[in-house]
Design a protein around this motif. Sequence first.
Motif, short mmCIF file in Angstrom:
data_model
loop_
_atom_site.label_atom_id
_atom_site.label_comp_id
_atom_site.label_asym_id
_atom_site.label_seq_id
_atom_site.Cartn_x
_atom_site.Cartn_y
_atom_site.Cartn_z
N LEU A 25 19.88 74.08 39.52
CA LEU A 25 20.89 75.23 40.26
C LEU A 25 22.07 74.35 40.79
N ARG A 27 23.51 73.75 43.71
CA ARG A 27 23.08 73.84 45.15
C ARG A 27 24.15 73.58 46.07
N VAL A 28 24.08 74.18 47.28
CA VAL A 28 24.99 73.85 48.28
C VAL A 28 24.67 72.47 48.99
N PRO A 29 25.58 71.65 49.21
CA PRO A 29 25.08 70.21 50.02
C PRO A 29 25.31 70.65 51.63
N VAL A 30 24.18 70.16 52.12
CA VAL A 30 23.84 70.18 53.61
C VAL A 30 23.60 69.08 54.41
N GLU A 31 24.20 68.29 55.15
CA GLU A 31 23.99 67.27 55.62
C GLU A 31 22.66 67.57 56.89
N VAL A 32 21.69 66.91 56.73
CA VAL A 32 20.64 66.97 57.70
C VAL A 32 20.39 65.63 58.39
#
Lengths: 684, 304
Positions: A25, A27-32
């Motif tokens: 997919l 996917r939306v990158p998100v910083e964690v």
Amino acid sequence: MLTWYQWLILGLVPPLILSLYFLKLRRVPVEVPSTYLWTKTVEDMHVNSIWQRLRNNLLLWLQLLVVLILMIACLRPGCTGEKLPGDRFIFLIDKSASMSATDTETGISRLEDAKNQIYTLIDRMKSNDAAMVITFSDTEGVDQSYTKNKAILKRKVKSIKPTQQGSNINRALIAATGLANPGRTSDKLSNTDVQVADALAATMFIFSDGAIKNVSKYAPGELTTIYQPVGAVRPVSNIGITTFSVNDQVDTGGSIEAFVRLQNSGFEPKTVGVSLFIGDQLTDADTVTVPGREISEDKLTLGANGRLADIDQSPPGGLSLKFDLTSVAAVLESAAPIRFKIDEPDDYVLDNEAYCVLNPARPTNILVVTDYNPALKLASSTDRLKKIANIEFAEREFLKEKEFKTNAALGVYDLVIFDQCSPETMPACNTVFFADLPPGDEWKFTKDLEITPIIYTNNSHPVMFDVQMQSVSILNGQLIEGPKGNTSLVESIDGPVVAIGPRSGFEDIVIGFPMILYEEDGNTPYNTDWHKKPSFPFFMQNVIRTLGSGSRFNSLRPNRPGDSVKIKPRYPYEEIDVKNPKGGRQFLKQQPNKSFVYNEADETGIYSVTEKGSKEVDQLFAVNLLDRLESDIAVRDELKLGYEAIKGNVSREPARKDFWTFLAFLALAALTAEWIIYNRRVFI
Amino acid sequence: MAKLAPPKKNSQDEPLLSPALLAQLERMELVSRKIFRGRMKGERRSKRKGQSVEFADFRNYVAGDDLRFIDWNMYARLDKLFLKLFMEEEDLHFYTLIDVSPSMQFGNPTKFQYAKQLAGALGYIGLCRADRVKIEALDGSRNSNAPTLRGRSSLWQLVDHLERMESQSTVSMTEAVKAFCLRNTGKGILVLITDLMDKSGYEEALKYLVARDLDIYLIHVLSQEEIDPDINGDLKLVDCEDQDIAEISVSKRLIDRYKQTLASFIEQARDFSSRRGIVYTMTSTERSVDRLVSRYLRQRGLVR
């Protein structure tokens, strides 16, 4: 239907969805802060079997379900419906007694079957189509005028209740055709004929079993008539009671008999048990075999729709039964209800019971007051009358005696005939006056007549039944003016010479001319030749039967469900209480003519009349269906309306009733569920 | 790239220690479960006998002892030389180690900010009691510029140092702790404020500290977003420290599973700590510092 390549494309959709599930997919990158825990979590879940992944993926299954439903929708599933021609419809529904028969395929009543068919028709109506609902039995009613609202139409159809009445389609047809073909009017001044409204074409569906009374005139005009026969294709056996009566003692020479006729609408003879109850007591029972229709089924022709085309050529078989009730009636103290019952239930149960009222056999007391009237004496002492009545003769002097006064006041007499005399006070019974007036000023002689021809005899009144007076000559007479509510029975050119009038529960007949003239020289010539005509003994017999028996024969009058029943109690009550067979009560108030009118006799059975507040039954009356047409439950292949014979409908154009809209709706629902699951993070 | 729970702007502008908090802290005292030897006189009794006014014991005189402490009255009575011993009042080493890895920059307020506030609060308690307070960043550098502070008047230095402290590039926790241990040899209380989010593990680092025989308190700071993540859809999670990627499709099941993993991670840390005599406290950045100090740390015996 889809072509092969369209199916191919559609068939490729599920594998495509499946393969998409295995693709990465976007996917939306998100910083964690750290993927440390996430990685551990995902590792735990990805014991990375593909099938486990698929098994747990509700979204995938929902998507596949949506595609599957859409594929089924593309197959256009449906059932055979009915295509409705035109855009205005009239549903004419027979709700007569025979529509209660349960000889339909599913075992529901014919009326319910008809309703179900109408629901289907309403469903097949286009959104702009309008329809109306008319029902008929003995009477007709527009249950719903034209409307496009299908829900209202269905509700109205659903609310139709079966009746226990016969079928008369005439007025329903007038109502239906009147709406489709508005009448024309003439403007008398301009002498032009004006169409009041445009005729609008409509299609009328008649849902009936065809057992309807003849329709003499029918002009459909713009109306297309479709007859939908409801009921079994082959006539089923139904044993019904078509006649049930207790005879008049006068006709049978004093014996009291119950007469029953049974009718079999099937082709095969049928044996049934019958029982006769007086009150609640079983009085007689028998087993009888009722023959089938006169012409056997194989000799009849089949109509286009498989029904027997000429069923009316083969009348239903019948059997007459007679029960002697003389001895039973002799010991009766008051009127008793009689119930005749067919023991075996069949598809049409309404005609399996019939009711009648048996009155106690009490001879009528009649006093004839005359000095000399051989014609009157002769006519009142026939053998037939002697069996039912004690007839006493007395001279005019007797009126002054105490015995008369006492008897008259106590109501010992049922009828007193005064020949050229009048009592001081009126006796408590019915009376007949020859050439004299009752005391009081209600009755008057208004004019002397000489040799007057008779021009009218009121044969509709029971007293004048079968009495023809036109050939009777009268030398001298007087015109009569009666009290309020009187009925003229015989009229001369100048006015009434015989009239009947009410007197607080009793009736008085005044005849304006004497039979015999008492001349001063002692001669007694006849004033009329009436005594030589057959009409005189008929008149006397009618008078004694009608007035002498008081209310005894009232109960013998046949009442049918839906009829207005005129009740004349024995005493002039102001209010009465009528109890129907189910125990429901209704209070009635006296009408100006001293009688009561009961309009709720919708069910068959015995009705009882009491004075309001009293428990003593004044009289009973029976309401019976007894309709040969309704009891013959064979469904007619064609309907004869006027000169037109309308064949039972078989040429329904089969049209599809599609379910794809429902399936599309289902797919939409599945899609919505998927959306909710995806967004709400409910369990996946 | 989106950032999970970016810090609110104003949370950085808030004063590190509010006057109300300071007033509350002044009444408190740091407690050590062990008695350590300090370098200077402090306000607490030391194991060493010293020069305070509080008498401790007598012992025989040996050559070389300070003649000032000989009990002459005793010599007059017994004709023997005894030396009077007094309790020594000592100061305490109070170290605070702040994790300065980029992962501390998450949360609202950020875990880093929260750690600084906490360190400041505890440090102020130490200053008020004349302890030797040192707050260091776990940055792995050999030469720390962290000042050793004493006395209430050093508050401004403490605050200034904390405010200058920055989240720096990543050094593994083990390396950073090793460097701290080499730099500092004093014994005392050590408070380690960290989120323990070190992929190489925190166990080694804690072992180094335990070996130093310090009284260790581990304060595990987590942001609310880590405790109950509010995320949706198909995501590519990027680690802010090593740019590692984890791909997830968020579902209720996944979230439940994550919470289970987090719970077991916390349990593991608590277990590891308690086995080695480390006092473990887990806190969320949502819990206010004064509440943490006045209630939770008091319960655990760090302050009284």
